[in-house]
Scaffold this motif. Structure first.
Motif, short mmCIF file in Angstrom:
data_model
loop_
_atom_site.label_atom_id
_atom_site.label_comp_id
_atom_site.label_asym_id
_atom_site.label_seq_id
_atom_site.Cartn_x
_atom_site.Cartn_y
_atom_site.Cartn_z
N UNK A 45 0.83 -1.21 0.00
CA UNK A 45 0.00 0.00 0.00
C UNK A 45 0.86 1.26 0.00
N UNK A 46 1.91 1.25 0.83
CA UNK A 46 2.78 2.43 0.93
C UNK A 46 3.56 2.68 -0.36
N UNK A 47 4.06 1.62 -0.97
CA UNK A 47 4.81 1.79 -2.23
C UNK A 47 3.90 2.29 -3.35
N UNK A 48 2.68 1.79 -3.38
CA UNK A 48 1.73 2.25 -4.40
C UNK A 48 1.40 3.72 -4.18
N UNK A 49 1.18 4.12 -2.93
CA UNK A 49 0.87 5.52 -2.63
C UNK A 49 2.02 6.44 -2.98
N UNK A 50 3.27 5.93 -2.81
CA UNK A 50 4.44 6.75 -3.10
C UNK A 50 4.84 6.68 -4.57
N UNK A 51 4.11 5.87 -5.34
CA UNK A 51 4.43 5.75 -6.76
C UNK A 51 5.69 4.97 -7.03
N UNK A 52 6.06 4.08 -6.10
CA UNK A 52 7.28 3.27 -6.25
C UNK A 52 6.92 1.97 -6.95
N UNK A 53 7.73 1.60 -7.92
CA UNK A 53 7.44 0.41 -8.72
C UNK A 53 7.57 -0.86 -7.90
N UNK A 54 6.93 -1.93 -8.39
CA UNK A 54 7.02 -3.22 -7.71
C UNK A 54 8.43 -3.78 -7.85
N UNK A 55 8.72 -4.81 -7.07
CA UNK A 55 10.06 -5.40 -7.12
C UNK A 55 11.02 -4.77 -6.15
N UNK A 56 10.53 -3.87 -5.30
CA UNK A 56 11.40 -3.18 -4.35
C UNK A 56 12.01 -4.15 -3.35
N UNK A 57 11.20 -5.07 -2.84
CA UNK A 57 11.70 -6.00 -1.83
C UNK A 57 12.87 -6.82 -2.35
N UNK A 58 12.78 -7.25 -3.58
CA UNK A 58 13.88 -8.03 -4.17
C UNK A 58 15.14 -7.17 -4.27
N UNK A 59 14.98 -5.90 -4.59
CA UNK A 59 16.14 -4.99 -4.64
C UNK A 59 16.77 -4.84 -3.26
#
Length: 288
Positions: A81-95
């Motif tokens: 939810x937070x990443x979507x609200x901030x406009x951050x793309x998916x795949x962040x956790x893997x990074x």
């Protein structure tokens, strides 16, 4: 005189007979209560043995696994939810896993990622990954684990805490950071907004951190990192297992919850304890 003595003797005998009757009645009641108390203790003992057996079979440990797994799932939902609200793309956790060389469990990564997003420290997945990487390397140099090192950097920037940043060897003076950033924007320090001050402190912190990382040279993973990565992998595996067990063990939790209620008083036999013990006290008083 003889008749009077015989009359007194008869009266005394009658009193003794009455007293004996009371004593016999009290003894019978005492025996009955002792029997009931024994049955109640036998019932309690059987429940306790059953409960101990269940616990020794690992039920408690498996329930702890599912509880931790559900917490991780909740953090993962918040992260999405937070990443979507901030406009951050998916795949962040893997990074983040790659940035920290897999030396932190997903639970720890999600905790600090959510912390960064809530504090407004990171605005992109690449920026967050770099923060985690830098924090891990500086923390390793000081003998700190990845999770606490990342927490020190993220919280230190978000709250502008020199004490938190000092944990990983970063020293930043807020006043100097404000002056430098204000000059870059072509304004005075007193004209900076709170958001601009936060950006100024973040820039100054990362600049200081990058310089220290460069001084450390190329990253070299050692035995400690491999053991830490193994521990993180075990933690992640436990979360997966806990998630699989959740439907079954949630039912088991309700069953054992009812069993505990029986033990502490829901069982009718156990409820008799208070009354039986009080009767024993009254019987003892009668006998004395």
């Amino acid at each position: 005189n003889l008749a009077k003595a015989q009359e007194q003797l008869a009266g005394a005998s009658k009193k003794v007979e009455v007293a004996t009757g009371k004593t016999e009645k009290a003894n019978n009641k005492l025996l009955k209560n002792n029997r009931l108390l024994g049955n109640s203790f036998a019932t309690l003992r059987s429940h306790m043995l059953l409960y101990s057996f269940a616990m020794s079979m690992g039920i408690k440990q498996m329930i702890e696994l599912t509880k931790h797994s559900t917490k991780v799932d909740a953090m993962r939902l918040s992260f999405d939810s937070l990443t979507q609200s901030a406009g951050i793309a998916s795949g962040t956790l893997e990074k983040l896993r790659k940035a920290t060389n897999n030396t932190a469990s997903d639970a720890d990564l999600l905790t600090q990622a959510n912390n960064a997003l809530i504090l407004g420290v990171a605005t992109s997945s690449d920026q967050m990954a770099r923060m985690f990487d830098v924090a891990q390397r500086l923390g390793r140099a000081l003998g700190r684990d990845t999770a606490s090192s990342v927490e020190s950097l993220i919280t230190g920037i978000g709250r502008q805490s020199r004490l938190m940043l000092d944990n990983i060897g970063i020293i930043v003076k807020a006043d100097e950071a404000y002056k430098k950033y204000a000059k870059k924007l072509g304004k005075t320090v007193d004209k900076l907004t709170d958001a601009e001050k936060k950006t100024a402190f973040l820039n100054a912190t990362m600049e200081a951190a990058e310089k220290k990382v460069q001084a450390l040279g190329e990253e070299q993973l050692g035995a400690v990192d491999h053991f830490t990565a193994f521990s993180a992998a075990l933690s992640n595996a436990a979360d997966v297992i806990g998630k699989k067990l959740t439907p079954t063990l949630s039912l088991a939790a309700r069953v054992y919850g009812g069993l505990i209620d029986d033990i502490i008083g829901a069982n009718p036999e156990v409820k008799k304890y208070g009354g039986i013990i009080k009767d024993l006290e009254n019987n003892q008083a009668e006998l004395t």
